[in-house]
Every structure is written in C-alpha cells, then in structure tokens.
Design a protein around this motif. Structure first.
Motif, PDB file in Angstrom:
ATOM      1  N   GLN A  62       0.944  -1.024   0.245  1.00  0.00           N
ATOM      2  CA  GLN A  62       0.102   0.281   0.308  1.00  0.00           C
ATOM      3  C   GLN A  62       1.155   1.336  -0.047  1.00  0.00           C
ATOM      4  O   GLN A  62       0.481   2.143  -0.916  1.00  0.00           O
ATOM      5  CB  GLN A  62      -1.056  -0.221   1.678  1.00  0.00           C
ATOM      6  CG  GLN A  62      -1.890  -0.763   0.954  1.00  0.00           C
ATOM      7  CD  GLN A  62      -2.761  -0.599   2.204  1.00  0.00           C
ATOM      8  OE1 GLN A  62      -3.700  -0.123   2.600  1.00  0.00           O
ATOM      9  NE2 GLN A  62      -3.092  -2.151   2.385  1.00  0.00           N
ATOM     10  N   GLU A  63       1.957   1.268   0.639  1.00  0.00           N
ATOM     11  CA  GLU A  63       3.394   2.509   1.016  1.00  0.00           C
ATOM     12  C   GLU A  63       3.133   2.388  -0.853  1.00  0.00           C
ATOM     13  O   GLU A  63       3.598   3.611  -1.054  1.00  0.00           O
ATOM     14  CB  GLU A  63       4.228   2.258   2.081  1.00  0.00           C
ATOM     15  CG  GLU A  63       4.810   3.309   2.264  1.00  0.00           C
ATOM     16  CD  GLU A  63       6.154   2.922   3.242  1.00  0.00           C
ATOM     17  OE1 GLU A  63       6.664   4.360   3.682  1.00  0.00           O
ATOM     18  OE2 GLU A  63       6.284   1.960   3.314  1.00  0.00           O
ATOM     19  N   THR A  64       4.163   1.672  -1.283  1.00  0.00           N
ATOM     20  CA  THR A  64       4.470   1.315  -2.697  1.00  0.00           C
ATOM     21  C   THR A  64       3.788   1.884  -3.586  1.00  0.00           C
ATOM     22  O   THR A  64       4.275   3.048  -4.253  1.00  0.00           O
ATOM     23  CB  THR A  64       4.844   0.463  -3.333  1.00  0.00           C
ATOM     24  OG1 THR A  64       6.146  -0.215  -1.396  1.00  0.00           O
ATOM     25  CG2 THR A  64       5.990   0.553  -4.791  1.00  0.00           C
ATOM     26  N   ARG A  67       3.152   5.841  -2.844  1.00  0.00           N
ATOM     27  CA  ARG A  67       3.891   6.921  -3.578  1.00  0.00           C
ATOM     28  C   ARG A  67       4.433   6.937  -4.837  1.00  0.00           C
ATOM     29  O   ARG A  67       4.458   8.074  -5.368  1.00  0.00           O
ATOM     30  CB  ARG A  67       5.329   6.087  -2.689  1.00  0.00           C
ATOM     31  CG  ARG A  67       5.752   6.772  -1.434  1.00  0.00           C
ATOM     32  CD  ARG A  67       6.442   5.863  -0.231  1.00  0.00           C
ATOM     33  NE  ARG A  67       6.886   6.329   0.638  1.00  0.00           N
ATOM     34  CZ  ARG A  67       8.089   6.179   1.275  1.00  0.00           C
ATOM     35  NH1 ARG A  67       8.900   5.566   1.147  1.00  0.00           N
ATOM     36  NH2 ARG A  67       7.808   6.050   3.381  1.00  0.00           N
ATOM     37  N   TYR A  81      -1.592  -1.081  -4.066  1.00  0.00           N
ATOM     38  CA  TYR A  81      -1.813  -0.461  -3.077  1.00  0.00           C
ATOM     39  C   TYR A  81      -3.839  -0.824  -3.031  1.00  0.00           C
ATOM     40  O   TYR A  81      -4.065  -1.939  -1.822  1.00  0.00           O
ATOM     41  CB  TYR A  81      -2.632   1.309  -3.145  1.00  0.00           C
ATOM     42  CG  TYR A  81      -3.620   1.714  -2.401  1.00  0.00           C
ATOM     43  CD1 TYR A  81      -3.086   1.667  -0.665  1.00  0.00           C
ATOM     44  CD2 TYR A  81      -4.688   1.771  -2.200  1.00  0.00           C
ATOM     45  CE1 TYR A  81      -4.152   2.565  -0.280  1.00  0.00           C
ATOM     46  CE2 TYR A  81      -5.829   2.026  -2.018  1.00  0.00           C
ATOM     47  CZ  TYR A  81      -4.998   2.455  -0.805  1.00  0.00           C
ATOM     48  OH  TYR A  81      -6.271   2.745   0.149  1.00  0.00           O
ATOM     49  N   LEU A 120      -3.033   4.130   9.190  1.00  0.00           N
ATOM     50  CA  LEU A 120      -2.474   4.619   7.608  1.00  0.00           C
ATOM     51  C   LEU A 120      -3.052   4.458   7.036  1.00  0.00           C
ATOM     52  O   LEU A 120      -3.509   5.245   5.716  1.00  0.00           O
ATOM     53  CB  LEU A 120      -1.163   3.584   6.978  1.00  0.00           C
ATOM     54  CG  LEU A 120       0.069   2.898   8.599  1.00  0.00           C
ATOM     55  CD1 LEU A 120       0.424   1.930   8.467  1.00  0.00           C
ATOM     56  CD2 LEU A 120       0.653   4.046   7.668  1.00  0.00           C
ATOM     57  N   TYR A 124      -3.959   7.301   3.535  1.00  0.00           N
ATOM     58  CA  TYR A 124      -3.407   6.620   2.294  1.00  0.00           C
ATOM     59  C   TYR A 124      -4.394   7.387   1.711  1.00  0.00           C
ATOM     60  O   TYR A 124      -4.510   7.874   0.196  1.00  0.00           O
ATOM     61  CB  TYR A 124      -3.155   5.222   2.085  1.00  0.00           C
ATOM     62  CG  TYR A 124      -2.177   4.812   2.304  1.00  0.00           C
ATOM     63  CD1 TYR A 124      -0.342   5.468   2.601  1.00  0.00           C
ATOM     64  CD2 TYR A 124      -1.666   3.381   2.707  1.00  0.00           C
ATOM     65  CE1 TYR A 124       0.524   5.045   2.995  1.00  0.00           C
ATOM     66  CE2 TYR A 124      -0.495   2.757   3.875  1.00  0.00           C
ATOM     67  CZ  TYR A 124       0.589   4.311   3.877  1.00  0.00           C
ATOM     68  OH  TYR A 124       1.781   3.118   3.904  1.00  0.00           O
ATOM     69  N   GLY A 146       3.341  10.518   6.530  1.00  0.00           N
ATOM     70  CA  GLY A 146       3.347   8.809   6.735  1.00  0.00           C
ATOM     71  C   GLY A 146       4.649   7.969   6.644  1.00  0.00           C
ATOM     72  O   GLY A 146       4.058   7.417   7.082  1.00  0.00           O
ATOM     73  N   ARG A 147       5.435   8.976   6.522  1.00  0.00           N
ATOM     74  CA  ARG A 147       6.524   7.563   6.794  1.00  0.00           C
ATOM     75  C   ARG A 147       6.631   7.679   8.525  1.00  0.00           C
ATOM     76  O   ARG A 147       6.567   6.557   9.091  1.00  0.00           O
ATOM     77  CB  ARG A 147       8.236   8.879   6.262  1.00  0.00           C
ATOM     78  CG  ARG A 147       8.089   8.471   4.751  1.00  0.00           C
ATOM     79  CD  ARG A 147       9.329   9.655   5.029  1.00  0.00           C
ATOM     80  NE  ARG A 147       9.440   9.888   3.564  1.00  0.00           N
ATOM     81  CZ  ARG A 147      10.300  10.474   2.828  1.00  0.00           C
ATOM     82  NH1 ARG A 147      11.302  11.570   3.118  1.00  0.00           N
ATOM     83  NH2 ARG A 147      10.660  10.874   1.483  1.00  0.00           N
ATOM     84  N   MET A 150       4.432   5.163   8.886  1.00  0.00           N
ATOM     85  CA  MET A 150       4.874   3.797   8.543  1.00  0.00           C
ATOM     86  C   MET A 150       5.749   3.543  10.114  1.00  0.00           C
ATOM     87  O   MET A 150       6.046   1.994   9.810  1.00  0.00           O
ATOM     88  CB  MET A 150       4.973   3.853   7.222  1.00  0.00           C
ATOM     89  CG  MET A 150       5.753   2.235   6.608  1.00  0.00           C
ATOM     90  SD  MET A 150       4.155   0.961   6.344  1.00  0.00           S
ATOM     91  CE  MET A 150       4.473  -0.198   5.725  1.00  0.00           C
TER      92      MET A 150
END
Length: 253
Positions: A62-64, A67, A81, A120, A124, A146-147, A150
């Motif tokens: 999801q993070e990838t 981004r 995601y 999170l 997102y 966001g970082r 995470m």
C-alpha cells in the motif's frame, strides 16, 4: 496365612501386569499430550508467523502504490495499493482466528496493530484524494507524517513478531516438558518393576524356606505320631496280657 511359592508367583504376575498397564496408559496420555502440543505448534504458530509477515507485506504494498501515485499521478501505480488493501482484509481475518487462543496476541492486535493500520489507511486515502484533487503541495507537506506512521507500524510489527515467537517458544517448551514427563513415567515404572521383582524374589525365598521347614515339621510330627501309636499298641498288648494273667490267677484261687 500360608504363603507358598505359587501364591508369590501369582502375586508377582498380577503386580507386573498392573504396573505395565499403568505405565502404558500414562505413556499413552503423555505422548498424546506431546503430540497435541507439537501439532498446535505446527498448525498454529508457524502459520501465525506467516500471516504476520503477510500483513507487513500488505502495508508495504500500500505504501509503495501510494508513493508511486504521489509522484506520477497515474492510476496504474495504485494497483499494488489496491492489492495490498484487499489482501490485508484476508490476513487480518486469518490472524483473528488465533486471537481467541492467545489473549496477549488479541490485546496487541486490538490495542495497537489494528488502530495503527486504520491510521495508515486513512492517511493513504486522504493522500489519494489530494492527488486526484490536484493539491500537490499539500500532498508533499504530509509525506513525513506518512513515514512516521509507517515507522510506528514497523515498530509495532516487531512487537507482533516477538509475541508470536514467544507463543511458539511456550508451545515448544510445553511439548518438551510433556516428553520429559513421559520419560520420567517410563523410567519410574521400570524402577518400580525392578523393586517389585526384588521384593517378590525375597518373599519367594522366605516362602521357600518356610515351606521346607513346614515339610520337616510335618515329617517330625508324623514320626512322633507313628511312635506314639506303636507305644499305645504295645501298652494295650501289655494290658491284655496282664488281664489274662490276672484272670488265670483268679481261676487258680
């Protein structure tokens, strides 16, 4: 009560059979418990660890995806995601099935992991909405948030893996203890059997001596009885002879 060798032998057989039955039953129960513990370790702890790693992978996907969407503004980059979000639902359901067996795991999931996941996902979704709304500056200003979210999730995931390792260690420890108890039962039963055998051999020897002494006493009593009977017959014969002599003397007079 007379104790003979046959009685001792029968008693020894009965005791050994009873002892072997007790050892067999105890060993069966202990081995069944050990098998259940190992089965629990294989069926629960190992899959549980795998599910925990899948949850981390779902969040990374999801993070990838977010981004990539933030940088390119292209919808195709949201595919990881969407896949991670869909898979996360299944993995959370899978790990929830184990929570009823492990209260500490349930407390960690409900108190820390799941709330952090919701934070999170809210982040997102808001980032995606901002990108689609063309608010690039606001999107970039919220990247650090966001970082941090995470990073916090990764810390909590370490706690989750530690908890799962602790569960596995406990299950394995219980299995080892059960195996140890099984060996103690078998060794103890063997020792008791040896002790019973020694005691029975001692009793058997004493019973043999008593039986030998009894036979000797019976022979002595039999000899004495025969001697007394012979003496009685001799006395009776003498009495009869005396009576005849007296009768003859009476007739002469």
């Amino acid at each position: 009560m007379n104790v003979t060798r046959s009685n001792v032998s029968l008693l020894y057989v009965i005791l050994i059979i009873f002892l072997l039955a007790c050892i067999s039953i105890s060993s069966f129960v202990a081995s069944t418990n050990m098998e259940a513990e190992l089965d629990s370790f294989v069926k629960e702890t190992i899959p549980l660890s795998s599910v925990a790693e899948n949850i981390l992978g779902d969040m990374i996907n999801q993070e990838t995806g977010v981004r990539g969407f933030e940088v390119t503004h292209e919808e195709k980059y949201l595919e990881p995601y969407n896949q991670g979000k869909a898979q996360l639902v299944q993995d959370l359901e899978a790990i929830a099935r184990y929570e009823s067996h492990y209260p500490s795991l349930k407390s960690l999931m409900e108190g820390d992991i799941v709330p952090q996941i919701h934070k999170l996902q809210d982040y997102y979704e808001s980032q995606i909405a901002l990108v689609r709304g063309g608010k690039t500056d606001e999107v970039l200003s919220r990247v650090n948030s966001g970082r941090q979210l995470m990073d916090r999730f990764r810390q909590l995931h370490v706690k989750l893996r530690t908890e799962i390792d602790s569960i596995g260690t406990d299950v394995y420890s219980h299995a080892q203890k059960t195996g140890h108890y099984t060996r103690i039962i078998i060794a103890g039963g063997g020792a008791i059997a040896i002790i019973i055998g020694i005691c029975c051999a001692f009793v058997f020897k004493r019973a043999d001596r008593a039986e030998t002494a009894l036979r000797r006493s019976e022979e002595t009593y039999r000899y004495m009885a025969e001697s007394l009977e012979a003496q009685n017959e001799e006395i009776i014969a003498q009495q009869e002879e005396q009576e005849q002599t007296l009768e003859k003397l009476s007739q002469r007079e």
